[in-house]
Design a protein around this motif. Structure first.
Motif, PDB file in Angstrom:
ATOM      1  N   VAL A  32       0.953  -1.075  -0.171  1.00 45.52           N
ATOM      2  CA  VAL A  32      -0.127  -0.015  -0.240  1.00 45.52           C
ATOM      3  C   VAL A  32       0.842   1.192   0.040  1.00 45.52           C
ATOM      4  CG1 VAL A  32      -1.946   1.479   1.332  1.00 45.52           C
ATOM      5  CG2 VAL A  32      -1.936  -1.782   1.719  1.00 45.52           C
ATOM      6  N   LYS A  33       0.657   1.907  -1.460  1.00 49.66           N
ATOM      7  CA  LYS A  33       1.652   3.051  -1.502  1.00 49.66           C
ATOM      8  C   LYS A  33       0.557   4.673  -0.876  1.00 49.66           C
ATOM      9  CE  LYS A  33       5.346   1.441  -3.881  1.00 49.66           C
ATOM     10  NZ  LYS A  33       6.097   1.498  -5.316  1.00 49.66           N
ATOM     11  N   ARG A  34       1.283   5.223  -0.296  1.00 51.24           N
ATOM     12  CA  ARG A  34       0.842   6.978   0.192  1.00 51.24           C
ATOM     13  C   ARG A  34       1.503   7.939  -0.227  1.00 51.24           C
ATOM     14  NH1 ARG A  34      -1.542   5.776   5.541  1.00 51.24           N
ATOM     15  NH2 ARG A  34      -3.336   4.509   3.730  1.00 51.24           N
ATOM     16  N   ASN A  35       0.930   8.555  -1.443  1.00 51.26           N
ATOM     17  CA  ASN A  35       1.930  10.052  -1.323  1.00 51.26           C
ATOM     18  C   ASN A  35       3.195   9.151  -2.084  1.00 51.26           C
ATOM     19  OD1 ASN A  35      -0.855  11.848  -0.503  1.00 51.26           O
ATOM     20  ND2 ASN A  35      -0.104  11.726   1.401  1.00 51.26           N
ATOM     21  N   GLY A  36       3.111   7.967  -2.589  1.00 46.21           N
ATOM     22  CA  GLY A  36       4.187   8.398  -3.339  1.00 46.21           C
ATOM     23  C   GLY A  36       5.246   7.352  -2.208  1.00 46.21           C
ATOM     24  N   LYS A  37       4.996   6.622  -0.929  1.00 52.07           N
ATOM     25  CA  LYS A  37       5.451   6.672   0.563  1.00 52.07           C
ATOM     26  C   LYS A  37       5.225   5.167   0.314  1.00 52.07           C
ATOM     27  CE  LYS A  37       7.915  10.307   1.743  1.00 52.07           C
ATOM     28  NZ  LYS A  37       7.851  11.271   2.826  1.00 52.07           N
ATOM     29  N   LEU A  38       5.838   3.328   0.929  1.00 52.70           N
ATOM     30  CA  LEU A  38       5.221   2.573   1.308  1.00 52.70           C
ATOM     31  C   LEU A  38       5.159   2.530   2.440  1.00 52.70           C
ATOM     32  CD1 LEU A  38       4.791  -0.509   0.690  1.00 52.70           C
ATOM     33  CD2 LEU A  38       7.246  -0.723   1.317  1.00 52.70           C
ATOM     34  N   VAL A  39       3.423   2.746   2.815  1.00 49.73           N
ATOM     35  CA  VAL A  39       2.929   3.283   4.108  1.00 49.73           C
ATOM     36  C   VAL A  39       2.705   1.137   4.698  1.00 49.73           C
ATOM     37  CG1 VAL A  39       2.074   5.218   3.837  1.00 49.73           C
ATOM     38  CG2 VAL A  39       0.763   3.723   3.858  1.00 49.73           C
ATOM     39  N   GLY A  40       2.846  -0.274   3.877  1.00 47.52           N
ATOM     40  CA  GLY A  40       2.977  -1.101   4.609  1.00 47.52           C
ATOM     41  C   GLY A  40       2.302  -2.106   3.835  1.00 47.52           C
ATOM     42  N   SER A  41       2.429  -3.394   4.294  1.00 44.90           N
ATOM     43  CA  SER A  41       2.345  -4.522   2.952  1.00 44.90           C
ATOM     44  C   SER A  41       1.779  -5.240   3.769  1.00 44.90           C
ATOM     45  CB  SER A  41       3.389  -5.226   2.788  1.00 44.90           C
ATOM     46  OG  SER A  41       4.425  -5.421   4.211  1.00 44.90           O
ATOM     47  N   MET A  42       0.761  -6.128   3.377  1.00 39.50           N
ATOM     48  CA  MET A  42      -0.121  -7.829   3.877  1.00 39.50           C
ATOM     49  C   MET A  42       1.050  -8.932   2.612  1.00 39.50           C
ATOM     50  SD  MET A  42      -3.871  -8.409   3.791  1.00 39.50           S
ATOM     51  CE  MET A  42      -4.314  -9.899   4.582  1.00 39.50           C
ATOM     52  N   ASP A  43       0.466 -10.041   4.382  1.00 35.62           N
ATOM     53  CA  ASP A  43       1.169 -11.178   3.085  1.00 35.62           C
ATOM     54  C   ASP A  43      -0.069 -12.248   3.807  1.00 35.62           C
ATOM     55  OD1 ASP A  43       2.417 -13.506   2.822  1.00 35.62           O
ATOM     56  OD2 ASP A  43       3.784 -14.111   4.320  1.00 35.62           O
ATOM     57  N   LEU A  44      -0.472 -12.307   2.886  1.00 35.14           N
ATOM     58  CA  LEU A  44      -2.016 -13.177   2.646  1.00 35.14           C
ATOM     59  C   LEU A  44      -1.548 -14.313   3.124  1.00 35.14           C
ATOM     60  CD1 LEU A  44      -4.175 -12.456  -0.965  1.00 35.14           C
ATOM     61  CD2 LEU A  44      -4.493 -11.901   1.409  1.00 35.14           C
ATOM     62  N   TYR A  45      -0.935 -15.149   3.316  1.00 38.19           N
ATOM     63  CA  TYR A  45      -0.240 -16.601   4.040  1.00 38.19           C
ATOM     64  C   TYR A  45      -0.680 -16.428   5.244  1.00 38.19           C
ATOM     65  CZ  TYR A  45       1.849 -18.613  -0.785  1.00 38.19           C
ATOM     66  OH  TYR A  45       1.589 -19.758  -2.551  1.00 38.19           O
ATOM     67  N   ASP A  46      -0.497 -15.225   5.682  1.00 39.98           N
ATOM     68  CA  ASP A  46      -0.694 -15.319   7.373  1.00 39.98           C
ATOM     69  C   ASP A  46      -2.386 -15.283   7.637  1.00 39.98           C
ATOM     70  OD1 ASP A  46       1.987 -14.404   7.651  1.00 39.98           O
ATOM     71  OD2 ASP A  46       1.771 -12.864   7.682  1.00 39.98           O
ATOM     72  N   LEU A  47      -3.031 -14.953   6.517  1.00 46.00           N
ATOM     73  CA  LEU A  47      -5.030 -14.578   6.986  1.00 46.00           C
ATOM     74  C   LEU A  47      -5.079 -16.341   6.373  1.00 46.00           C
ATOM     75  CD1 LEU A  47      -6.913 -12.707   6.576  1.00 46.00           C
ATOM     76  CD2 LEU A  47      -7.270 -12.471   4.674  1.00 46.00           C
ATOM     77  N   LEU A  48      -4.637 -16.643   5.620  1.00 44.78           N
ATOM     78  CA  LEU A  48      -5.324 -17.777   4.190  1.00 44.78           C
ATOM     79  C   LEU A  48      -5.228 -19.257   5.583  1.00 44.78           C
ATOM     80  CD1 LEU A  48      -4.780 -17.169   0.815  1.00 44.78           C
ATOM     81  CD2 LEU A  48      -6.704 -16.890   2.376  1.00 44.78           C
ATOM     82  N   MET A  49      -3.410 -19.118   6.281  1.00 49.27           N
ATOM     83  CA  MET A  49      -3.383 -20.202   7.100  1.00 49.27           C
ATOM     84  C   MET A  49      -3.391 -20.553   8.296  1.00 49.27           C
ATOM     85  SD  MET A  49       0.984 -21.014   4.683  1.00 49.27           S
ATOM     86  CE  MET A  49       0.738 -20.885   3.079  1.00 49.27           C
TER      87      MET A  49
END
Length: 911
Positions: free
Chosen positions: A249-266
């Protein structure tokens, strides 16, 4: 009051709509706008939809508020791809392809293949306290106390709400909790005696961007409460090359967060599923390295690899190993620096094996454990509960089977059972024999044997003919259908299991049968029957490891149960000890091949075969022994007194050796029960038991002789052996006809035979059922002529009819009929009574079938004439002239001959 206001607004809006149809632009009055603003938002939207009015025209401060619709979820992805059939066919015949690899799928991607139901973005969820309010959000304020009022306030573009009694209030940059506290405090300070309740109303919509390897990237309008996962569903998820483990997730050109879907699925961890703001960019980078895992894991699939992840992490992604896995012998297929595949063995039970770093392109196989049981006892045959049982030190047969009535089948043989025991780690076996009754009931130490690990205990039925084999045949039929297309039991008889089983296959003995006293070779089975035999033999060879067969082993006969043991002994036979099997034939209950048990003697072999049957000659049996020398082998025959051997006398009860054959002879002049049937005109018709050598005259005398109405020349005598011989001749005739038709069809001079007609002739011929009639001269037998008498066989039938008074005329006559017999009438006269012979008849070959079954032919009896004496019961046959041609056919041929002759004469005249 509210209802009255609604009616006013509806009337005003309707009038406005009508005016709008006449004029292009109408400005609503301020009173109408104020009344419209006081309505709830749902009523505003309903009126706007009903009358086609833009809410921005009447909503004043609501003009900036847009209706928030639930985003349209992308439909399931299309799968109508162009299939390359040539590549598909090539893959089908490419045996180097790993089937397990082709079946693996990418983990997690199926989450986006259908319409979501769990993460669908909604706008009516509770608003968290940290939610940042912004332009377009609705605030619901309820005042109570001295005054009761409700306000639906909307934050305008400047971040201000217009509170009627308090004026404009700036809420820009506040969270919902801060807004609620500030507004409550101001109301309590400025409006004396009034309490407030503040909640969120309609939420604003935000516009976000989804970029990278999404299924449908682009700009989307979503709820202000939307998160990363909801945004993914709006865009249809991730495409084939998108990453599931690094969604940014990028906000105003900066990385503000990321997500690993494996954490949610597993693990169900949604902590990385951050809330989006207007203008955020959800970026899906390409997938990283991929690792495949298959074998004995709970969730085999293709997983995305992150940096520094180990093989243990991949196994954890696959939900761990199954109980039947053998993780010590796992392997990794990995590409080396030369571009070639290599194998790396890993022990997933050790720390070093678990910490092995996984690399992109790895293919991990978790092998399965052995199907063998360690130290287990296998119990099969005529027992109540066949199966695998625990072994313990000091265990005996009576410990495994404590009760004769509770553990053994009612049909079990209480005198014979065996234990198959492994003698080394290479699988070689030996056989021990014991008596179940003496081992279980009497606790005889010589019979109650100690059990060893991996022993196979086998009990048998006393009689094989009383077992219900329906479930066994059903199982065999289901398995055989996987190999050949059996449509029913007609191919190999009603008992598929017994038909497919052949205990002498490995001995390569040619089987023969006897029909009517003539020994003929057995018909060679067809391919399907051979396949059935092969499949059944394979099933029997794996009897001790097949749970379904073990469960049904109580329905098997003695030879079938012994098949895997005899096959194992035959396979391990060598030149030193030979094949440890023996055979018994003759007058025993179950003749056949048996394993040679330790220390077996003649008595043990007789007991194994179920004992002697009625008619056995116990004074002498023949024992055939094969003696193998250094240069040649020889066969010796010796006599054994069975009475002494069964009594345990050592001189007769000799020890057996490999390949011995014991033949139990039949008592001289012994015969099984044989019977014949006498029907018709005898004084006492019925079934009569006969002795060996008894004749037809003897039985007729026992039947009281003939009655006064008996007509001896018309008697019918039927014999089963003659019927079988006639049926064999009919089959030979059908085979000869089939060859003749085939030869005529390809012969240069032969006429082409219509296939359907030929097939019909063959079918009719093959369907003929032989009768087995034997011509006997009962008149001569009745007056005591010995040369006419015959010895009887089992199942012979004699029918003595009453006096006949008819003569039958059949064949090519004008009217085939049966006429009353008149003394003195000749053959020609009977033919005239039937209208005479037809043009197609061959009168020169007319013959008579006498009442006793004999035939008189004119061309073989010079004294035969039309004046031949006929007797009642005779049948006159006028055969068809096979060379007869009707007039049309004759004139067609004559015309052809005349035409060809005329052409030839004209040609000669021109020379």
């Amino acid at each position: 009051m509210l209802q009255r206001t609604k009616k006013i607004i509806i009337t005003a809006v309707a009038a406005l709509f009508l005016m709008g149809t006449q004029a292009q632009a109408i400005t609503p009055s301020p009173q109408m706008i104020e009344q419209f603003k006081n309505l709830p938002a749902s009523e505003q939207q309903r009126l706007a939809r009903q009358y086609g009015i833009d809410p921005a025209m009447l909503g004043g401060g609501n003009a900036s508020q847009q209706k928030l619709d639930t985003p349209q979820v992308v439909q399931p992805r299309a799968t109508n791809k162009v299939v390359d059939h040539s590549a598909e066919a090539a893959s089908a015949f490419n045996f180097s392809q790993d089937k397990q690899k082709s079946q693996l799928k990418r983990f997690g991607y199926e989450l986006f293949q259908g319409e979501p139901t769990t993460f669908a973005p909604v706008s009516d969820v509770p608003v968290p306290a940290e939610y940042l309010v912004g332009p377009g959000d609705g605030i619901k304020v309820q005042l109570f106390g001295k005054e009761n009022k409700e306000y639906d306030l909307v934050i305008n573009r400047e971040g201000v709400i217009q509170f009627p009694e308090l004026g404009p209030i700036s809420v820009a940059g506040l969270s919902f909790a801060e807004l609620r506290d500030a507004l409550s405090y101001r109301i309590s300070q400025q409006m004396i005696g009034i309490e407030s309740n503040i909640t969120m109303g309609e939420l604003r919509s935000i516009r976000i961007f989804i970029a990278g390897d999404a299924y449908k990237p682009g700009s989307y309008t979503v709820s202000s409460l939307s998160t990363i996962t909801q945004a993914l569903f709006v865009a249809g998820g991730v495409n084939e090359i998108g990453s599931l483990r690094n969604i940014q997730v990028k906000r105003n050109g900066k990385l503000v967060g990321s997500m690993d879907l494996y954490d949610l699925l597993m693990r169900g961890d949604a902590s990385g599923d951050i809330r989006l703001r207007s203008g955020d960019v959800v970026f899906i980078p390409p997938v990283g390295g991929l690792v495949s895992i298959t074998g004995e894991v709970r969730r085999p699939a293709i997983y995305e690899l992150k940096r520094n992840e180990t093989v243990a992490d991949i196994v954890a992604m696959a939900a761990g190993v199954k109980p039947g896995a053998y993780p010590k012998s796992s392997s990794i297929e990995r590409y080396n620096s030369n571009g070639l595949r290599s194998i790396v063995n890993v022990d997933l039970t050790s720390t070093q094996g678990k910490s092995t770093k996984a690399q992109a392109g790895d293919f991990i196989r978790v092998k399965n454990a052995s199907g063998q049981f360690e130290d287990a006892i296998t119990l099969v045959g005529a027992v109540v509960r066949p199966g695998k049982y625990q072994w313990f030190d000091g265990q005996k047969v009576s410990d495994l089977l404590p009760s004769l009535w509770g553990d053994l089948s009612i049909s079990a043989d209480l005198n014979y059972a065996i234990i198959v025991r492994e003698v080394n780690r290479y699988g070689k076996v030996k056989v021990l024999q014991f008596s179940p009754s003496r081992a279980i009931a009497e606790k005889d130490l010589t019979q109650d044997l100690l059990l060893a690990p991996r022993d196979k205990v086998m009990l048998f039925n006393y009689s094989d003919d009383t077992q219900n084999r329906y479930e066994l045949n059903k199982l065999v039929k289901q398995r055989v259908k996987k190999v050949t297309s059996l449509t029913g039991d007609s191919l190999v008889g009603n008992d598929l299991f017994k038909a497919g089983f052949s205990q002498l296959d490995k001995m390569q003995l040619s089987e023969r049968s006897q029909i009517g006293g003539v020994v003929v070779a057995k018909e060679v089975p067809d391919d399907k029957e051979q396949i059935v035999k092969g499949e059944v033999n394979k099933m029997l060879a794996n009897l001790f490891d097949d749970k379904e067969l073990i469960k049904l082993s109580g329905s098997m006969n003695r030879s079938e149960l012994l098949y895997p043991v005899v096959a194992q002994l035959a396979a391990q036979g060598n030149s030193d000890k030979g094949t440890q099997v023996v055979a018994i034939s003759g007058k025993v209950r179950h003749p056949g091949v048996y394993p040679l048990s330790q220390g077996a003697k003649v008595k043990d072999l007789v007991v194994a075969a179920g004992g002697l049957v009625e008619g056995a000659y116990t004074a002498r049996a023949e024992l055939t022994t094969t003696v193998i020398g250094s240069e040649e082998s020889s066969v010796n025959h010796s006599s054994v007194n069975l009475d002494d051997a069964l009594a345990g006398i050592d001189s007769a009860n000799v020890a057996l050796s490999s390949r011995d054959i014991l033949t139990v002879m039949t008592t001289p002049d012994w015969q099984e029960n044989k019977a014949v049937e006498i029907r018709g005109e005898v004084k006492f018709p019925g079934m009569y038991n006969i002795r060996r050598g008894e004749t037809l005259a003897d039985v007729i005398d026992r039947a009281g002789g003939f009655t006064q109405y008996a007509y001896l020349p018309s008697s019918v005598f039927v014999r089963e052996s003659v019927r079988q011989q006639e049926q064999l001749e009919i089959k030979k005739l059908a085979d000869q006809l089939r060859r003749d038709i085939a030869t005529r069809g390809v012969s240069k001079d032969g006429n082409v035979v219509n296939y359907s007609d030929a097939k019909m002739m063959l079918t009719d011929l093959e369907n003929i059922k032989a009768v087995g009639r034997l011509v006997v001269d009962l008149s001569a037998i009745s007056i005591g002529i010995e040369q006419a008498d015959i010895q009887l066989e089992d199942q012979d039938i004699l029918y003595v009819p009453s006096v006949k008074q008819t003569i039958a005329v059949m064949g090519e006559v004008q009217h085939a009929a049966t006429h009353r017999f008149k003394e003195g009438l000749t053959l020609d006269q009977y033919l005239e009574m039937s209208g005479g012979a037809r043009e197609s008849a061959d009168e020169d070959r007319t013959y008579i079938i006498k009442a006793n079954g004999s035939v008189l032919l004119p061309n073989r009896s010079m004294w035969f004439s039309s004046n031949t004496e006929l007797n009642p019961g005779d049948t006159i046959i006028v055969p068809l002239d096979t060379e007869y041609k009707d007039n049309l056919t004759l004139w067609t041929q004559v015309t052809g001959i005349i035409y060809n002759s005329a052409v030839a004469l004209a040609t000669i005249a021109k020379l």
